[in-house]
Design a protein around this motif. Structure first.
Motif, short mmCIF file in Angstrom:
data_model
loop_
_atom_site.label_atom_id
_atom_site.label_comp_id
_atom_site.label_asym_id
_atom_site.label_seq_id
_atom_site.Cartn_x
_atom_site.Cartn_y
_atom_site.Cartn_z
N SER A 160 0.94 -1.12 -0.02
CA SER A 160 0.05 -0.07 0.02
C SER A 160 0.80 1.29 0.02
O SER A 160 1.97 1.14 0.32
N ILE A 161 -0.01 2.41 -0.09
CA ILE A 161 0.88 3.61 -0.28
C ILE A 161 0.35 4.41 0.93
O ILE A 161 -0.89 4.63 1.03
N ILE A 162 0.99 5.05 1.88
CA ILE A 162 0.61 6.07 2.84
C ILE A 162 1.06 7.38 2.37
O ILE A 162 2.27 7.65 1.88
N GLU A 163 0.30 8.46 2.93
CA GLU A 163 0.31 9.71 2.84
C GLU A 163 0.27 10.40 3.92
O GLU A 163 -0.38 10.09 4.98
N TYR A 210 5.23 7.04 1.51
CA TYR A 210 5.89 5.93 1.97
C TYR A 210 5.39 4.89 1.10
O TYR A 210 4.17 4.81 1.02
N ILE A 211 6.02 3.87 0.85
CA ILE A 211 5.41 2.63 0.42
C ILE A 211 5.46 1.65 1.50
O ILE A 211 6.59 1.65 2.42
N THR A 212 4.45 0.91 1.74
CA THR A 212 4.42 -0.12 3.00
C THR A 212 4.15 -1.46 2.44
O THR A 212 3.50 -1.72 1.50
N LYS A 218 -3.73 -9.96 11.43
CA LYS A 218 -4.77 -9.06 11.97
C LYS A 218 -4.78 -7.83 11.01
O LYS A 218 -4.04 -7.59 9.96
N SER A 219 -5.58 -6.88 11.13
CA SER A 219 -5.73 -5.96 10.33
C SER A 219 -4.74 -4.71 10.52
O SER A 219 -4.25 -4.73 11.64
N PHE A 220 -4.45 -4.10 9.53
CA PHE A 220 -3.26 -3.16 9.77
C PHE A 220 -3.97 -1.81 9.62
O PHE A 220 -5.15 -1.67 9.57
N ILE A 221 -3.13 -0.71 9.92
CA ILE A 221 -3.88 0.90 9.72
C ILE A 221 -4.42 1.11 8.30
O ILE A 221 -5.16 2.05 8.21
N VAL A 222 -4.04 0.40 7.23
CA VAL A 222 -4.35 0.86 5.93
C VAL A 222 -4.90 -0.72 5.38
O VAL A 222 -4.52 -1.76 6.01
N GLU A 223 -5.44 -0.59 4.19
CA GLU A 223 -5.85 -1.69 3.55
C GLU A 223 -5.12 -2.02 2.46
O GLU A 223 -4.17 -1.06 1.79
N GLU A 224 -4.92 -3.04 1.85
CA GLU A 224 -4.05 -3.76 0.78
C GLU A 224 -4.45 -2.97 -0.41
O GLU A 224 -5.52 -2.63 -0.71
N ASN A 225 -3.40 -2.76 -1.32
CA ASN A 225 -3.65 -2.11 -2.70
C ASN A 225 -4.28 -0.43 -2.63
O ASN A 225 -5.15 -0.41 -3.38
#
Ligand SMILES: [Zn+2]
Length: 381
Positions: A160-163, A210-212, A218-225
């Motif tokens: 995923s990409i985070i901003e 950032y690229i993650t 478990k669930s992470f703070i963001v969704e995949e893709n």
């Protein structure tokens, strides 16, 4: 063949082009020297560089240097292109898989920078200078290992990409990693080594993106893709991970972003562990990286275990007053953390032969190697 020895060169261990993506409106970087907590402005040209002694008897002159010069120019342009593509993605002009493909082709280079980064200066600091460079080059010139590690990230991790509002930090380790769950105490690796279950990998693009890559049940703070704009407390959590991946320095475009997480920084160097030694002179040991946990409760559980301070919690019932002195009930205070400690203790009691079965991601082509390990006989005995 004549080999020149010890050619000293001042070089960036984080590419200058990448540092340029972390500057503020005055084209300055804000840098923190972690052991003194000193914060000051600097420029990409003066940050994250060091005098390297690149040449060594066993290496042909300039081998590593030429190699780095080539990948430096490649990565600078590639990261600039990626930022352009992220902007297109936000406008809905392209699909996230286009960016994922580009990033995945760059993974071997990212991993090389991870090894060539400030880690070289610190992780190998206990090793004789003459052995340091061959050890590094063995790792970064080992295409089989680098490619297998890249494939592991590509095939086994979510992308995923985070901003953020231009307030992501950048570590002198280049990429940052963290454990998403406490597993056990390893002898030669950390809970955050690439290829282990419940791990997070952060690849810097700019102070905004950032690229993650993460592996978790478990669930992470963001969704995949997806591309996700993080909330301030999530940015802080990511920055806490980045600053704790740093060895000597960390940079940002904003002073506040550093100040926000500076108290979370823990000074802890890679540790040398001697696992065995006997009167005949046999010894073995390893250099282990610092543990970095993404979640506070994992960090606390690991401390309770490694500092051996979990005894007072052993006999507590759910409604008893917690042993930490908070005056809260156990169930509302340290019970969840103590339950994690119990998992670590259980992992030592189970007589599992192949711990890879327990802790490695199924299907991983490679696991990140320990900083170093050794065994043999002491010649002095
Ligand atoms: Zn408590």
């Amino acid at each position: 063949m004549i080999l020149e020895k010890n050619i000293v060169k001042r070089q960036h261990y984080i590419p200058e082009t990448l540092l340029g993506n972390f500057v503020n409106s005055d084209k300055k970087l804000i840098e923190v020297l972690l052991h003194s907590k000193k914060i000051y402005p600097t420029s990409p040209g003066n940050s994250m560089c060091e005098t390297f002694v690149y040449e060594h008897d066993t290496l042909k002159k300039n081998t590593i240097e030429n190699y780095f010069a080539k990948i430096d120019s490649e990565i600078g342009q590639a990261i600039k292109d990626t930022i352009g593509q992220i902007e297109e993605l936000k406008k809905g002009n392209i699909n996230i898989n286009t960016i994922r493909e580009v990033v995945e082709n760059l993974l071997p280079i990212f991993i090389i920078f991870y090894y060539r980064s400030g880690a070289l200066l610190t992780e190998f600091s206990s090793i004789n200078k003459d052995e340091k460079i061959p050890l590094l080059s063995n790792k970064i010139l080992n295409h089989v290992y680098i490619n297998a590690l890249s494939k592991t990230i590509r095939n086994c991790y979510n992308f995923s990409i985070i901003e953020s509002d231009n307030n992501f930090l950048l570590s002198d380790q280049f990429m940052s990693t963290a454990s998403l769950d406490v597993k056990t105490q390893f002898f030669d690796i950390s809970n955050r080594h690439i290829g282990l279950k419940e791990t997070l990998i952060l690849i810097p693009i700019s102070s905004k993106y950032y690229i993650t890559y993460w592996h978790s049940n478990k669930s992470f703070i963001v969704e995949e893709n997806t591309i996700t704009k993080l909330k301030p407390e999530e940015v802080k959590n990511i920055n806490q991970t980045i600053i704790n991946n740093s060895y000597v320095k960390c940079v940002s475009s904003q002073k506040e972003a550093i100040e926000d997480v500076l108290d979370e920084y823990e000074m802890e160097y890679p540790s040398q562990i001697y696992a065995g030694g006997n009167p005949s002179g046999y010894f073995c040991g390893a250099i282990k990286k610092k543990e970095v946990f993404f979640h506070k409760e994992d960090k606390e559980a690991f401390k309770l275990f490694t500092w051996m301070i979990f005894k007072p919690y052993e006999k507590l019932g759910r409604n008893d007053i917690c042993a930490c002195g908070s005056n809260k009930k156990f169930k509302k205070c340290h019970q969840d953390i103590y339950n994690k400690v119990k998992i670590i203790i259980d992992s030592f009691q189970k007589n599992k032969r192949d711990r890879g079965d327990n802790y490695g991601i199924p299907g991983a082509m490679a696991y990140e190697l320990p900083v170093d390990h050794w065994q043999g006989f002491d010649k002095n005995k």
